[in-house]
Design a protein around this motif. Structure first.
Motif, PDB file in Angstrom:
ATOM      1  N   ALA A  34       0.809  -1.218   0.000  1.00  0.00           N
ATOM      2  CA  ALA A  34       0.000   0.000   0.000  1.00  0.00           C
ATOM      3  C   ALA A  34       0.841   1.266   0.000  1.00  0.00           C
ATOM      4  O   ALA A  34       0.314   2.353  -0.257  1.00  0.00           O
ATOM      5  N   LEU A  35       2.122   1.127   0.286  1.00  0.00           N
ATOM      6  CA  LEU A  35       2.981   2.311   0.325  1.00  0.00           C
ATOM      7  C   LEU A  35       3.220   2.827  -1.078  1.00  0.00           C
ATOM      8  O   LEU A  35       3.680   2.096  -1.959  1.00  0.00           O
ATOM      9  N   THR A  36       2.938   4.090  -1.289  1.00  0.00           N
ATOM     10  CA  THR A  36       3.124   4.706  -2.600  1.00  0.00           C
ATOM     11  C   THR A  36       4.384   5.553  -2.677  1.00  0.00           C
ATOM     12  O   THR A  36       4.732   6.044  -3.744  1.00  0.00           O
ATOM     13  N   ALA A  37       5.033   5.764  -1.523  1.00  0.00           N
ATOM     14  CA  ALA A  37       6.254   6.573  -1.484  1.00  0.00           C
ATOM     15  C   ALA A  37       7.079   6.127  -0.297  1.00  0.00           C
ATOM     16  O   ALA A  37       6.611   5.404   0.592  1.00  0.00           O
ATOM     17  N   ALA A  38       8.351   6.554  -0.281  1.00  0.00           N
ATOM     18  CA  ALA A  38       9.236   6.183   0.814  1.00  0.00           C
ATOM     19  C   ALA A  38       8.931   6.959   2.084  1.00  0.00           C
ATOM     20  O   ALA A  38       9.345   6.570   3.167  1.00  0.00           O
ATOM     21  N   SER A  39       8.188   8.073   1.982  1.00  0.00           N
ATOM     22  CA  SER A  39       7.854   8.897   3.141  1.00  0.00           C
ATOM     23  C   SER A  39       6.379   9.268   3.058  1.00  0.00           C
ATOM     24  O   SER A  39       5.943   9.860   2.063  1.00  0.00           O
TER      25      SER A  39
END
Length: 470
Positions: A438-443
């Motif tokens: 579900a993570l779309t970015a590193a932050s």
């Protein structure tokens, strides 16, 4: 043309006639003030003494089982009746000081140095010490004779009684001041039993000595030389500022005369009795015009009015008025400076009131644990570790609920409500987890929200959730 040089040479000193030499470092001349009653002195009594009584009484009042007003520096808690402030709220103190400064500016622009003459602590405490001096050493002429008399039993007795009463008032002042920062009941008992700590005893002795010296010995020198307000007040004065003034057009030429011959001789209303000088706590002659030493106490007004009554003249030879009114003009109360000060003051007061009403009742801080930025757990879950700090900023127990706002589904370990006692600060481990898919970015931005379950009032802290780089 006549054989004389047109210009003085450097060897020939230039003498200015009519100018007396004056020592800039002259010794202070003691001021013997005459006691005077009257309307404005009664007004000063009813403005100064309630503030004085409040200063001495507030530390002894209790509120919900504790001292009503206590600035507990070691515990970093500042209690004012039902309100408790913390170091995070110090900006409110700065805001309050700014409001006090603008209130002083507004007041000075409109009515001059009313603050100095009626409510300034230096003025109030000096008035107390002068009253003690009057009841122990007598009226003005008696004090002058006592100073000039050789030392003897009567002089020693009167002086000892005066200084003993001065020290008593000063000690009560020092105890009360320190009592705002240390529980005053315990402090009082410790001082009586000689069990007080070194710092507490030092500060009580320091403020006792400061009060004794300032109000008893220095008096007008504090107002004239030490107070910065006396120096920059002229920047706020204008021709429409209400000040204590002498009506020279009515009073000049001045001169002594009997009551029967009051209307003879072509003299003005001023009989040159110098009562206005004798009652002045700073020793100035108001007939010389506005001076920065004048604190606006109006003692000269009351003294002059009493003399005018005895002479059968109209009151107001010395009065509160403005430069425009003295010149026959009309005083303008609404002018750009006064309106500007008042508008800014009103806005700041409303802003402070709003800040107090909406002040957060719970403090929340989120700190990332040292170590790995993130961990990969079972089921391909990315985990971040934090340390959550919660503080109850009220005087009642609180059930705090923690929620997490994030742009993707996220689990956290602080789902259960936490009970916080009044003023308690609690550290909790906080674990946030999210699916790697579900993570779309590193932050990912995350908001941690802590709310009071009873009132629904919340505070929030923003942080970031870190994951693998895509």
């Amino acid at each position: 043309m006549n054989g004389k040089p047109a210009v003085e040479t450097a060897a020939q000193p230039i003498r200015l006639e009519g100018f007396a030499e004056r020592d800039l470092y002259q010794r202070r001349e003691k001021i013997y003030t005459r006691f005077v009653g009257g309307l404005f002195q009664r007004l000063r009594f009813f403005t100064g003494w309630p503030l004085l009584a409040g200063y001495f009484a507030l530390p002894w009042l209790n509120w919900d089982g504790r001292q009503a007003v206590l600035f507990d520096l070691p515990a970093r808690e500042f209690h004012i009746f039902s309100l408790t402030f913390w170091p995070q709220d110090l900006w409110l103190l700065g805001w309050l000081l700014i409001i006090a400064a603008f209130a002083l500016f507004t007041l000075t622009t409109l009515v001059g140095r009313i603050w100095c003459g009626y409510t300034c602590p230096q003025t109030v405490w000096t008035a107390i010490f002068m009253w003690i001096e009057q009841i122990t050493e007598g009226q003005r002429h008696q004090r002058i004779r006592l100073d000039q008399a050789p030392w003897g039993f009567e002089k020693i007795r009167r002086r000892s009684l005066k200084h003993a009463m001065w020290l008593g008032v000063a000690a009560l002042t020092g105890l009360s001041f320190v009592g705002y920062f240390t529980p005053i009941r315990e402090l009082f008992v410790d001082l009586l039993t000689l069990q007080a700590g070194g710092w507490a005893a030092f500060w009580v002795a320091f403020f006792t000595a400061a009060t004794y010296v300032n109000a008893g010995w220095m008096r007008e020198q504090v107002c004239i030389y030490m107070c910065p307000y006396a120096r920059f007040q002229s920047a706020m004065f204008d021709a429409d500022t209400l000040i204590v003034s002498y009506d020279a057009a009515r009073g000049e030429p001045r001169g002594a005369r009997s009551r029967r011959a009051a209307a003879d001789g072509g003299l003005g209303d001023c009989i040159d009795c110098t009562f206005c000088v004798q009652v002045c706590p700073t020793g100035i002659d108001i007939r010389d015009g506005l001076q920065y030493q004048c604190i606006g106490c109006a003692q000269c007004i009351d003294a002059c009015d009493q003399v005018m009554d005895k002479m059968g003249y109209a009151r107001g030879l010395i009065r509160y008025t403005t430069a425009h009114a003295l010149a026959g003009g009309r005083t303008r109360w609404l002018r750009p400076r006064s309106v500007g000060y008042a508008a800014v003051l009103a806005i700041m007061c409303l802003a402070l009131l709003y800040a107090l009403v909406t002040r957060s009742v719970i403090e929340v801080d989120v700190l990332r644990d040292r170590g790995e930025l993130y961990q990969r757990a079972e089921n391909d879950t990315i985990v971040n570790q934090y340390r959550l700090q919660l503080q109850n900023k009220t005087q009642q127990p609180m059930r705090a609920e923690v929620t997490v706002d994030a742009p993707l589904p996220m689990t956290h370990s602080a789902a259960a409500p936490v009970l916080l006692q009044p003023g308690e600060r609690l550290d909790l481990p906080l674990t946030l987890g999210a699916s790697a898919a579900a993570l779309t970015a590193a932050s990912i931005p995350v908001t941690i929200r802590a709310c009071d379950a009873a009132t629904g009032r919340c505070n929030l802290e923003r942080t970031t959730f870190l994951g693998p780089r895509h």
